[in-house]
Scaffold this active site. Structure first.
Site, mmCIF file in Angstrom:
data_model
loop_
_atom_site.group_PDB
_atom_site.id
_atom_site.type_symbol
_atom_site.label_atom_id
_atom_site.label_comp_id
_atom_site.label_asym_id
_atom_site.label_seq_id
_atom_site.Cartn_x
_atom_site.Cartn_y
_atom_site.Cartn_z
ATOM 1 N N GLY A 10 49.813 33.779 42.272
ATOM 2 C CA GLY A 10 49.629 35.226 42.167
ATOM 3 C C GLY A 10 49.992 35.953 43.444
ATOM 4 C CG ASN A 12 52.837 39.295 41.341
ATOM 5 O OD1 ASN A 12 52.233 38.270 41.006
ATOM 6 N ND2 ASN A 12 52.601 40.456 40.788
ATOM 7 N N GLY A 14 48.464 42.525 45.518
ATOM 8 C CA GLY A 14 47.114 42.339 46.062
ATOM 9 C C GLY A 14 47.089 41.493 47.325
ATOM 10 N N GLY A 16 47.199 38.313 47.595
ATOM 11 C CA GLY A 16 48.158 37.201 47.561
ATOM 12 C C GLY A 16 49.483 37.636 48.172
ATOM 13 C CB SER A 141 34.466 36.857 43.883
ATOM 14 O OG SER A 141 33.717 38.051 43.833
ATOM 15 C CE1 TYR A 168 36.965 37.769 39.071
ATOM 16 C CE2 TYR A 168 34.939 38.657 39.999
ATOM 17 C CZ TYR A 168 36.251 38.254 40.162
ATOM 18 O OH TYR A 168 36.847 38.328 41.397
HETATM 19 N N1 LIG Z 1 39.918 42.801 44.935
HETATM 20 C C1 LIG Z 1 38.669 42.447 45.199
HETATM 21 O O1 LIG Z 1 37.816 43.299 45.510
HETATM 22 C C2 LIG Z 1 38.260 40.999 45.128
HETATM 23 C C3 LIG Z 1 36.908 40.692 45.415
HETATM 24 C C4 LIG Z 1 36.520 39.357 45.343
HETATM 25 C C5 LIG Z 1 37.434 38.365 44.989
HETATM 26 N N2 LIG Z 1 38.729 38.706 44.708
HETATM 27 C C6 LIG Z 1 39.641 37.632 44.314
HETATM 28 O O2 LIG Z 1 40.848 37.749 45.030
HETATM 29 C C7 LIG Z 1 41.915 37.144 44.283
HETATM 30 C C8 LIG Z 1 43.138 38.058 44.297
HETATM 31 O O3 LIG Z 1 42.800 39.254 43.639
HETATM 32 P P1 LIG Z 1 43.424 40.676 44.021
HETATM 33 O O4 LIG Z 1 42.281 41.534 44.371
HETATM 34 O O5 LIG Z 1 44.560 40.538 44.938
HETATM 35 O O6 LIG Z 1 43.891 41.137 42.553
HETATM 36 P P2 LIG Z 1 45.302 41.623 41.970
HETATM 37 O O7 LIG Z 1 45.874 42.666 42.844
HETATM 38 O O8 LIG Z 1 45.007 41.954 40.551
HETATM 39 O O9 LIG Z 1 46.195 40.296 42.057
HETATM 40 C C9 LIG Z 1 45.920 39.213 41.227
HETATM 41 C C10 LIG Z 1 47.119 38.309 41.171
HETATM 42 O O10 LIG Z 1 46.832 37.247 40.246
HETATM 43 C C11 LIG Z 1 47.917 37.157 39.336
HETATM 44 N N3 LIG Z 1 47.514 36.600 38.049
HETATM 45 C C12 LIG Z 1 46.633 37.067 37.160
HETATM 46 N N4 LIG Z 1 46.611 36.298 36.072
HETATM 47 C C13 LIG Z 1 47.505 35.311 36.275
HETATM 48 C C14 LIG Z 1 47.967 34.220 35.506
HETATM 49 N N5 LIG Z 1 47.518 33.989 34.265
HETATM 50 N N6 LIG Z 1 48.900 33.401 36.022
HETATM 51 C C15 LIG Z 1 49.402 33.625 37.257
HETATM 52 N N7 LIG Z 1 49.019 34.664 38.020
HETATM 53 C C16 LIG Z 1 48.088 35.494 37.534
HETATM 54 C C17 LIG Z 1 48.385 38.594 39.186
HETATM 55 O O11 LIG Z 1 49.667 38.631 38.574
HETATM 56 P P3 LIG Z 1 50.200 39.980 37.815
HETATM 57 O O12 LIG Z 1 50.607 40.913 38.892
HETATM 58 O O13 LIG Z 1 51.311 39.481 36.966
HETATM 59 O O14 LIG Z 1 49.041 40.490 37.015
HETATM 60 C C18 LIG Z 1 48.375 39.015 40.632
HETATM 61 O O15 LIG Z 1 49.495 38.519 41.304
HETATM 62 C C19 LIG Z 1 41.351 36.872 42.882
HETATM 63 O O16 LIG Z 1 41.068 35.504 42.750
HETATM 64 C C20 LIG Z 1 40.061 37.684 42.856
HETATM 65 O O17 LIG Z 1 39.099 37.125 41.993
HETATM 66 C C21 LIG Z 1 39.170 39.993 44.790
#
Ligand SMILES: NC(=O)c1ccc[n+]([C@@H]2O[C@H](COP(=O)([O-])OP(=O)(O)OC[C@H]3O[C@@H](n4cnc5c(N)ncnc54)[C@H](OP(=O)(O)O)[C@@H]3O)[C@@H](O)[C@H]2O)c1
Length: 296
Positions: A10, A12, A14, A16, A141, A168
Site C-alpha cells: 500500500g 501509493n 498515505g 506508505g 493502531s 477494524y
Molecule cells: N491514518 C491514521 O490515522 C492511522 C491510525 C492508525 C493506524 N493507521 C494504519 O496505517 C496504515 C496506513 O494507513 P493510511 O493512514 O496511510 O491510509 P490510506 O491513506 O488509506 O492508505 C492505505 C493504503 O493501503 C492500501 N490498501 C488498502 N486495501 C488494500 C488491499 N486490499 N491490497 C493492497 N493495498 C491495499 C491503499 O490502496 P488504495 O490507494 O488502492 O486504496 C493505500 O495504499 C494502515 O495499516 C492503517 O491501519 C493509520
C-alpha cells in the site's frame, strides 16, 4: 554493492507513500505493492518527479485476494527480488461496511491481517536464506484496544455481530499478535538477524477514513476541521515511527515490540497472551496457507 531493498504494501498513498519517498531519499531500492495500477503508477511518477534517480517500482498486490498475493510473490520471484532488507506491512482499510475478500474472509481481517500473514509467510524462507539483517514491520493502531479476537466468530457472521470499527480493532489486534508470535518463532529458530516489530503511527490525515466519510463533502469538512482542532499528524509525521523502525540503528536488534512516536510502549494486556497469539497463527495458517500454496 548490493542495494538495500524495501517492500511496502500500500505504498501509493498515505503513510506508505511517505515511507516510500523517504526510503528512496535514503538510497533504498523500493518496491510498492498496490492493488490499483493507475494509483501505483501515479505514486511512482510523483516520487521520480521529486527524485529522478529514485529506485522505485510497483507490483500489483491486492491483499484482499490470495490469488493476487500469490501472483505478486511469483512476480517478485521472477525478478529475483525476494530478499528484502525491509518488509513494511503497511496497507490497511478501516471501518468498511460488512463485506468479504475474494476468499470469503471478513474484509478488514482479510486485508489487514490475513493478506499480510500470507505474504510474509511466502517471503520468510527467502528472508531467512538471505542470512542478513532484515526488518519486518507490521503497522497496527491504537485502535487495537477496541477490538478483541473472537475465534468462535472471527468473521463476525453471527446476526448483529459486525461493527465496522470493532472489526477494524480486531484486525489491528491481529497485527500485534502476529508480530509477537512471529518474533517468538524466529527467536526459537535462532533467526536472530530477522526482527519484527509493530506500531501505532498516530492519528493522521490520510485517506483511511474513506469508509467513514463516504466521500460526503460535510464529512470531509468535519474531518478536516477535527484534524486542526486535535492536531492530527501529517502523512510525513505519521510515517516517522515506521521509518524509525525500518532504518534506525537504535532498533537494529530490537524485536517483538510495539512502538508509538518512535518509543517502545506497551500494547493492550491480552496482546501478550501467548495462547491467543499461537491460536491466531494456527487459524490464519489453516485459512490461507493451503490455498496460497496451491496457487503457486
Ligand atoms: N491514518 C491514521 O490515522 C492511522 C491510525 C492508525 C493506524 N493507521 C494504519 O496505517 C496504515 C496506513 O494507513 P493510511 O493512514 O496511510 O491510509 P490510506 O491513506 O488509506 O492508505 C492505505 C493504503 O493501503 C492500501 N490498501 C488498502 N486495501 C488494500 C488491499 N486490499 N491490497 C493492497 N493495498 C491495499 C491503499 O490502496 P488504495 O490507494 O488502492 O486504496 C493505500 O495504499 C494502515 O495499516 C492503517 O491501519 C493509520
Amino acid at each position: 554493492m548490493a542495494s538495500t531493498r524495501a517492500f511496502i504494501t500500500g505504498g501509493n498513498t498515505g503513510i506508505g507513500f511517505e515511507s516510500a519517498k523517504v526510503l528512496c531519499q535514503k538510497g533504498y531500492d523500493v518496491t510498492i505493492g498496490c492493488r490499483d495500477d493507475t494509483r501505483a503508477a501515479n505514486a511512482v511518477r510523483a516520487i521520480k518527479e521529486g527524485q529522478p534517480d529514485a529506485k522505485i517500482e510497483s507490483v500489483r498486490l491486492d491483499l484482499a485476494d490470495l490469488s493476487s498475493v500469490a501472483e505478486c510473490y511469483k512476480t517478485l520471484s521472477k525478478q529475483n527480488k525476494l530478499d528484502f532488507d525491509v518488509l513494511l506491512n503497511n496497507a490497511g482499510v478501516m471501518a468498511c461496511p460488512k463485506m468479504t475478500t475474494k476468499d470469503g474472509f471478513e474484509y478488514q481481517l482479510g486485508t489487514n491481517h490475513l493478506g499480510h500473514f500470507a505474504l510474509t509467510n511466502l517471503l520468510l524462507p527467502h528472508l531467512k536464506e538471505a542470512n542478513k539483517p532484515v526488518r519486518i514491520i507490521n503497522v497496527s493502531s491504537k485502535g487495537h484496544q477496541f477490538g478483541k479476537m473472537d475465534f468462535d466468530d472471527l468473521f463476525r457472521d453471527k446476526p448483529g455481530a459486525y461493527g465496522p470499527l470493532e472489526a477494524y480493532g480486531q484486525s489491528k489486534r491481529a497485527n500485534i499478535l502476529f508480530t509477537y508470535e512471529l518474533a517468538r518463532r524466529l527467536e526459537a529458530e535462532k533467526q536472530t538477524q530477522i526482527t519484527v516489530n509493530t506500531l501505532h503511527p498516530g492519528v493522521i490525515t490520510t485517506e483511511l477514513g474513506r469508509h467513514i466519510t463516504g466521500g460526503r463533502w460535510y464529512m470531509n469538512w468535519l474531518i478536516k476541521a477535527a484534524s486542526y482542532i486535535f492536531w492530527f499528524k501529517t502523512p510525513a509525521q505519521g510515517a516517522e515511527t515506521q521509518l524509525y523502525l525500518a532504518t534506525s540503528p537504535d532498533v537494529a536488534n530490537v524485536t517483538g515490540k510495539y512502538f508509538d512516536n518512535c518509543k517502545e510502549v506497551k500494547s493492550d494486556g491480552p496482546t501478550y497472551d501467548k495462547e491467543i497469539a499461537k491460536k491466531l497463527w494456527e487459524v490464519s495458517e489453516e485459512l490461507v496457507m493451503p490455498k496460497i500454496k496451491a496457487l503457486l
